[in-house]
Scaffold this active site. Structure first.
Site, PDB file in Angstrom:
ATOM      1  N   ARG A 107     -15.307 -29.380  53.393  1.00 22.54           N
ATOM      2  CA  ARG A 107     -13.983 -30.009  53.516  1.00 22.54           C
ATOM      3  C   ARG A 107     -12.923 -29.009  54.003  1.00 22.54           C
ATOM      4  O   ARG A 107     -12.063 -29.342  54.817  1.00 22.54           O
ATOM      5  CB  ARG A 107     -13.555 -30.553  52.150  1.00 22.54           C
ATOM      6  CG  ARG A 107     -12.135 -31.086  52.095  1.00 22.54           C
ATOM      7  CD  ARG A 107     -11.764 -31.334  50.662  1.00 22.54           C
ATOM      8  NE  ARG A 107     -12.689 -32.286  50.098  1.00 22.54           N
ATOM      9  CZ  ARG A 107     -12.466 -33.599  50.070  1.00 22.54           C
ATOM     10  NH1 ARG A 107     -11.336 -34.075  50.523  1.00 22.54           N
ATOM     11  NH2 ARG A 107     -13.336 -34.409  49.566  1.00 22.54           N
ATOM     12  N   TYR A 237     -27.083 -30.561  50.612  1.00 29.43           N
ATOM     13  CA  TYR A 237     -27.322 -30.372  52.047  1.00 29.43           C
ATOM     14  C   TYR A 237     -26.640 -29.078  52.499  1.00 29.43           C
ATOM     15  O   TYR A 237     -25.696 -28.614  51.872  1.00 29.43           O
ATOM     16  CB  TYR A 237     -26.796 -31.569  52.859  1.00 29.43           C
ATOM     17  CG  TYR A 237     -25.404 -32.030  52.505  1.00 29.43           C
ATOM     18  CD1 TYR A 237     -24.272 -31.388  53.008  1.00 29.43           C
ATOM     19  CD2 TYR A 237     -25.202 -33.127  51.663  1.00 29.43           C
ATOM     20  CE1 TYR A 237     -22.994 -31.822  52.694  1.00 29.43           C
ATOM     21  CE2 TYR A 237     -23.922 -33.568  51.334  1.00 29.43           C
ATOM     22  CZ  TYR A 237     -22.825 -32.908  51.863  1.00 29.43           C
ATOM     23  OH  TYR A 237     -21.558 -33.334  51.539  1.00 29.43           O
ATOM     24  N   ASP A 317      -7.225 -42.960  50.680  1.00 29.40           N
ATOM     25  CA  ASP A 317      -7.467 -43.268  49.264  1.00 29.40           C
ATOM     26  C   ASP A 317      -6.337 -44.059  48.628  1.00 29.40           C
ATOM     27  O   ASP A 317      -6.566 -44.845  47.711  1.00 29.40           O
ATOM     28  CB  ASP A 317      -7.654 -41.965  48.470  1.00 29.40           C
ATOM     29  CG  ASP A 317      -9.086 -41.438  48.533  1.00 29.40           C
ATOM     30  OD1 ASP A 317      -9.914 -42.044  49.237  1.00 29.40           O
ATOM     31  OD2 ASP A 317      -9.368 -40.406  47.880  1.00 29.40           O
TER      32      ASP A 317
END
Ligand SMILES: Cc1cc2nc3c(=O)[nH]c(=O)nc-3n(C[C@H](O)[C@H](O)[C@H](O)COP(=O)(O)OP(=O)(O)OC[C@H]3O[C@@H](n4cnc5c(N)ncnc54)[C@H](O)[C@@H]3O)c2cc1C
Length: 419
Positions: A107, A237, A317
């Protein structure tokens, strides 16, 4: 200060920053206010499916993102005991099928690429340490009020002590989970908006990023691993061009304590959710790669009937908080940004109509994603016979068939010119 084409954004998360870029590209001036004094580069990994990467590529960010991303070749779905249940091919197949890549990224890396692009744009002004806390409709659009640190008043006229005021043709609330904008918009409606408080999902996400060598060699390959167990699942991952591994452990936990997400967790708190009786040693070893874990209580909301009113709307969001089991929260914010700019650019002189068209276009899709994510969460944590039935169904489907089940999600395009 504001021009007749100024759009104001509250919140410089992934949604707000992307919206600033899509709007600037569509010819608008953008003022973006972020309440934090610094955009700290925290967080963990994010999956960016083709519906989102397509928008970022259309913004010309491909070259800047490429050094940071990993394009996983597949999702490997495993039982908690470690048996592979199914593989969903990604990589070239997904890129060809959807015309855009499936990426995973840290991020912080995504955020720094977005901030760099925002700072390089002459049409965008980013103000940090500036909290939007009210608005009112004005003859020419919207008047926005907020609080800003006195030390950083170079651009705005203070009206009262630490307060600031600015005007624009539209105000976009991209202020995340605990959105003030959402509350302010709800306050303006005569009828209820159809949603309530934040819903606590009784789950906690534990997130860690570790160097690649901290996990065994089999998990360093560019693959998204999804382990499904009773009352817990695990996703990991590689990110940072393969140099690090992102690990997310999601566990049932029914204590809603607001302090919970503020305090770091420990491995000793995570491991009991992954007992030896049920979980493969390979999964436990992967968890043991990190002693410290960022904790997040997982909240969501029900889809909302109305997002905005007059010259104000919501994005990301704040509009459609969702659970992370479809890896789509940021992707939906990025999609919102593309559609918002498209709608506003089609009728720049009628911003309110443009915002309503944006909401009409986004509401059904984001509601479907919210519902699907919630359902996935239930399916992931099944146990006993229900889990056996789930695994049986998954095993019978070919990888390609499994991928086609995501066509509705990944094959999305904002406008024909983002092909
Ligand atoms: C465990 C977990 C895993 C996830 N994995 C994925 C994934 O793989 N893929 C994916 O797409 N999504 C994922 N998500 C979801 C994703 O992180 C969020 O949906 C996304 O970051 C939301 O972005 P946003 O810009 O809407 O909100 P935020 O990122 O919350 O940004 C809001 C910003 O507004 C600022 N702000 C708040 N109030 C004000 C105010 N009044 N004035 C000014 N500024 C204000 C805040 O400081 C913040 O910077 C995951 C989430 C979790 C919890």
């Amino acid at each position: 200060m504001a021009s007749a084409r100024t759009v104001i954004i509250a919140g410089a998360g992934i949604g707000g920053l992307t919206a600033a870029l899509t709007l600037a590209r569509a010819g608008f001036d953008v003022e973006i206010f972020e309440e934090e004094p610094v955009l700290d580069e925290i967080g963990a990994g994010l999956q960016l499916s083709p519906n989102a990467s397509r928008v970022l590529l259309a913004l010309g960010l491909g070259e800047r993102l490429k050094p940071h991303v990993v394009a996983p070749s597949e999702v490997s779905i495993k039982s908690s005991a470690g048996k592979e249940i199914a593989r969903i091919p990604l990589g070239d197949l997904a890129a060809q099928r959807y015309g855009a890549p499936y990426w995973v990224i840290h991020r912080a890396d995504l955020q720094s690429v977005l901030i760099e692009a925002v700072r390089a744009s002459p049409n965008i002004r980013l103000a940090l340490n500036a909290q939007v806390n009210d608005f009112e409709r004005a003859a020419d659009g919207v008047k926005v009020q907020g609080w800003r640190d006195r030390t950083d008043f170079s651009d705005y006229e203070p009206t009262d002590g630490f307060a600031f005021e600015t005007r624009g043709i539209a105000l976009i609330g991209a202020d995340g989970l605990g959105s003030i904008m959402r509350y302010l918009v709800s306050r303006s409606f005569r009828r209820p908006t159809g949603d309530g408080e934040l819903i606590y999902s009784n789950r906690t996400a534990w997130r860690a990023t570790v160097p690649r060598d901290a996990v065994s060699a089999e998990f360093r390959e560019p693959v998204v691993h999804l382990w499904l167990g009773r009352k817990a699942h695990l996703v990991h991952y590689p990110i940072r061009d393969g140099a690090a591994i992102n690990i997310v452990a999601i566990t049932n936990f029914n204590r809603n304590n607001p302090e919970w997400s503020k305090i770091e967790g420990t491995l000793a708190q995570v491991l009991p959710h992954y007992p030896r009786a049920d979980w493969s040693e390979r999964a436990q070893k992967t968890l043991a790669a990190s002693e410290r874990w960022q904790r997040y209580q997982l909240f969501h909301r029900s889809p909302r009937r109305r997002w905005g009113l007059g010259p104000v709307t919501l994005l990301g969001d704040s509009a459609h908080l969702m659970l992370p089991y479809l890896a789509q929260g940021a992707a939906m914010a990025i999609e919102d940004a593309a559609v918002l700019a498209d709608c506003l650019s089609k009728t720049p002189d009628e911003p309110e109509q443009a915002l309503r068209r944006y909401e009409d276009e986004r509401r059904p899709r984001t509601a479907r994603v919210q519902r699907t994510a919630r359902r996935n969460g239930l399916i992931y944590h099944l146990g006993g016979r229900a889990a056996t039935a789930r695994d049986f169904v998954l095993r019978r489907m070919s990888g390609e068939k499994l991928l086609t089940r995501f066509d509705w999600l990944y094959d999305w395009r904002p406008t024909p010119d983002t092909e």
